[in-house]
Design a protein around this motif. Sequence first.
Motif, PDB file in Angstrom:
ATOM      1  N   CYS A  14      36.928  40.171  61.493  1.00 61.20           N
ATOM      2  CA  CYS A  14      37.446  40.741  62.760  1.00 61.20           C
ATOM      3  C   CYS A  14      37.230  42.326  62.495  1.00 61.20           C
ATOM      4  N   VAL A  15      36.718  42.930  63.875  1.00 62.55           N
ATOM      5  CA  VAL A  15      36.164  44.348  63.286  1.00 62.55           C
ATOM      6  C   VAL A  15      36.691  44.930  64.660  1.00 62.55           C
ATOM      7  N   PRO A  16      37.153  46.289  64.547  1.00 65.11           N
ATOM      8  CA  PRO A  16      37.168  47.367  65.631  1.00 65.11           C
ATOM      9  C   PRO A  16      36.088  47.836  66.070  1.00 65.11           C
ATOM     10  N   ASN A  17      35.921  48.271  67.238  1.00 65.05           N
ATOM     11  CA  ASN A  17      34.505  48.986  67.735  1.00 65.05           C
ATOM     12  C   ASN A  17      34.358  50.220  67.001  1.00 65.05           C
ATOM     13  N   CYS A  18      35.354  50.878  66.508  1.00 66.75           N
ATOM     14  CA  CYS A  18      34.996  52.206  65.679  1.00 66.75           C
ATOM     15  C   CYS A  18      34.545  52.010  64.244  1.00 66.75           C
ATOM     16  N   LEU A  19      34.155  50.777  63.890  1.00 69.97           N
ATOM     17  CA  LEU A  19      33.827  50.484  62.430  1.00 69.97           C
ATOM     18  C   LEU A  19      32.198  50.371  62.660  1.00 69.97           C
ATOM     19  N   SER A  20      31.730  51.226  61.591  1.00 70.41           N
ATOM     20  CA  SER A  20      30.241  51.392  61.521  1.00 70.41           C
ATOM     21  C   SER A  20      29.593  50.221  61.208  1.00 70.41           C
ATOM     22  N   LYS A  21      28.408  49.937  61.577  1.00 73.77           N
ATOM     23  CA  LYS A  21      27.621  48.703  61.232  1.00 73.77           C
ATOM     24  C   LYS A  21      27.386  48.870  59.663  1.00 73.77           C
ATOM     25  N   GLU A  22      27.173  50.030  59.079  1.00 79.84           N
ATOM     26  CA  GLU A  22      27.046  49.955  57.556  1.00 79.84           C
ATOM     27  C   GLU A  22      28.262  49.546  56.884  1.00 79.84           C
ATOM     28  N   THR A  23      29.522  49.940  57.330  1.00 82.26           N
ATOM     29  CA  THR A  23      30.771  49.458  56.739  1.00 82.26           C
ATOM     30  C   THR A  23      30.762  47.896  56.874  1.00 82.26           C
ATOM     31  N   THR A  30      32.655  36.182  64.164  1.00 79.85           N
ATOM     32  CA  THR A  30      33.191  37.602  64.250  1.00 79.85           C
ATOM     33  C   THR A  30      33.713  37.826  65.718  1.00 79.85           C
ATOM     34  N   ILE A  31      34.875  38.409  65.637  1.00 80.40           N
ATOM     35  CA  ILE A  31      35.474  38.867  67.104  1.00 80.40           C
ATOM     36  C   ILE A  31      36.050  40.195  66.541  1.00 80.40           C
ATOM     37  N   GLN A  32      36.220  40.931  67.951  1.00 75.76           N
ATOM     38  CA  GLN A  32      36.679  42.479  67.934  1.00 75.76           C
ATOM     39  C   GLN A  32      38.133  42.201  67.850  1.00 75.76           C
ATOM     40  N   ASP A  33      38.760  43.347  66.819  1.00 73.77           N
ATOM     41  CA  ASP A  33      40.232  43.284  66.547  1.00 73.77           C
ATOM     42  C   ASP A  33      40.432  44.615  66.289  1.00 73.77           C
ATOM     43  N   PRO A  34      41.796  45.063  66.709  1.00 77.46           N
ATOM     44  CA  PRO A  34      42.130  46.659  66.388  1.00 77.46           C
ATOM     45  C   PRO A  34      42.159  46.849  64.912  1.00 77.46           C
ATOM     46  N   GLU A  35      42.570  45.809  64.077  1.00 77.14           N
ATOM     47  CA  GLU A  35      42.460  45.877  62.493  1.00 77.14           C
ATOM     48  C   GLU A  35      41.509  44.978  61.843  1.00 77.14           C
ATOM     49  N   PRO A  36      40.664  45.764  60.780  1.00 77.52           N
ATOM     50  CA  PRO A  36      39.545  44.856  60.272  1.00 77.52           C
ATOM     51  C   PRO A  36      40.137  43.685  59.173  1.00 77.52           C
ATOM     52  N   LYS A  37      39.508  42.565  59.359  1.00 79.68           N
ATOM     53  CA  LYS A  37      40.069  41.361  58.659  1.00 79.68           C
ATOM     54  C   LYS A  37      38.801  40.706  58.320  1.00 79.68           C
ATOM     55  N   TYR A  38      38.757  39.979  57.074  1.00 82.71           N
ATOM     56  CA  TYR A  38      37.577  39.552  56.537  1.00 82.71           C
ATOM     57  C   TYR A  38      38.138  38.356  55.432  1.00 82.71           C
ATOM     58  N   GLY A  39      37.510  37.107  55.528  1.00 84.58           N
ATOM     59  CA  GLY A  39      37.759  36.209  54.577  1.00 84.58           C
ATOM     60  C   GLY A  39      36.480  35.065  54.566  1.00 84.58           C
ATOM     61  N   LEU A  40      36.962  33.830  54.261  1.00 84.24           N
ATOM     62  CA  LEU A  40      36.231  32.978  54.110  1.00 84.24           C
ATOM     63  C   LEU A  40      36.634  31.583  54.490  1.00 84.24           C
ATOM     64  N   CYS A  41      36.138  30.625  55.095  1.00 86.20           N
ATOM     65  CA  CYS A  41      36.560  29.245  55.190  1.00 86.20           C
ATOM     66  C   CYS A  41      35.587  28.438  54.116  1.00 86.20           C
ATOM     67  N   VAL A  42      36.259  27.681  53.235  1.00 88.76           N
ATOM     68  CA  VAL A  42      35.350  27.334  52.219  1.00 88.76           C
ATOM     69  C   VAL A  42      35.511  25.868  52.116  1.00 88.76           C
TER      70      VAL A  42
END
Length: 282
Positions: A41-50, A74-86
């Motif tokens: 989950c990523v906000p629009n302001c987060l750079s592609k490099e990040t 991947t979805i847009q979200d005001p706050e970054p979130k990351y993880g895995l489904c394993v």
Amino acid sequence: MDFFTPIVDDPYQFGQIAAANALSDVYAMGGKPAVAMNLLCVPNCLSKETIRLILKGGHDKAVEAGCTIAGGHTIQDPEPKYGLCVTGYVHPDKILKNVGAKPGDLLVLTKPVGTGVLTTGAKAGLVSDEDYKAMMASMAALNSKPAEIVQTFSEVHACTDITGFGLLGHTYEMAEGSDSTLKLFSKKIPLLHGARELAEMGIIPAGAYRNMDYVKPHLTIMESAEQPLVDLISDPQTSGGLLIALPADQAFELCRELRKLSLTGAIIGEAIERQEKPLIIE
């Protein structure tokens, strides 16, 4: 499946820690991770490099685990979130459960605790660079080696990984599903450097209090238990170690095998005959 918001500033380290945390659930059941899907989950302001660095951190940790990342979502979200489904695999006769500890078992822990306290202290600039790096290394470390060693023992009665419910919550969960009461030796629990000092200052994350509120009706705290250590037992962990219940002779041998690989192997408690309450801290 597991994902969360950033707990460190470095995006690559965040990716590694989030992936290690998600992979841990498979190791805790005696399995080996095979394939995973990214959850981002990523906000629009987060750079592609990040974003690239977050995903690279997760990818590199999956490669270390011998696990293939086969896409994701991947979805847009005001706050970054990351993880895995394993998805992982384990022989049906070798599945480890988080319940089943028996009287006479000892409890072995494979990572020090204190990540919640340290990340809280870091936000206030109260954690040294050395302690911060050690904390990140602990969170990013896979539980693969301890899990492999555990599988070589014949009488593992229960195993779980220590994450957001803290050592307190996950031990209580193990105790509730066992025919015994579990006793934690508060002074024997390995701590990340700097964690006790912060706990003594009252730098405790809100999650620790929620964990304690939930377990307290089922818990006996002995007078010998010091409050900072009780707080650290409640401390929510990110990508913590494994907690294993097994007979005493095997527990000592497990600790020896872990230490041969420079891993944490600490006996932090025991299973006793069922008492009025399922969990004791002394």
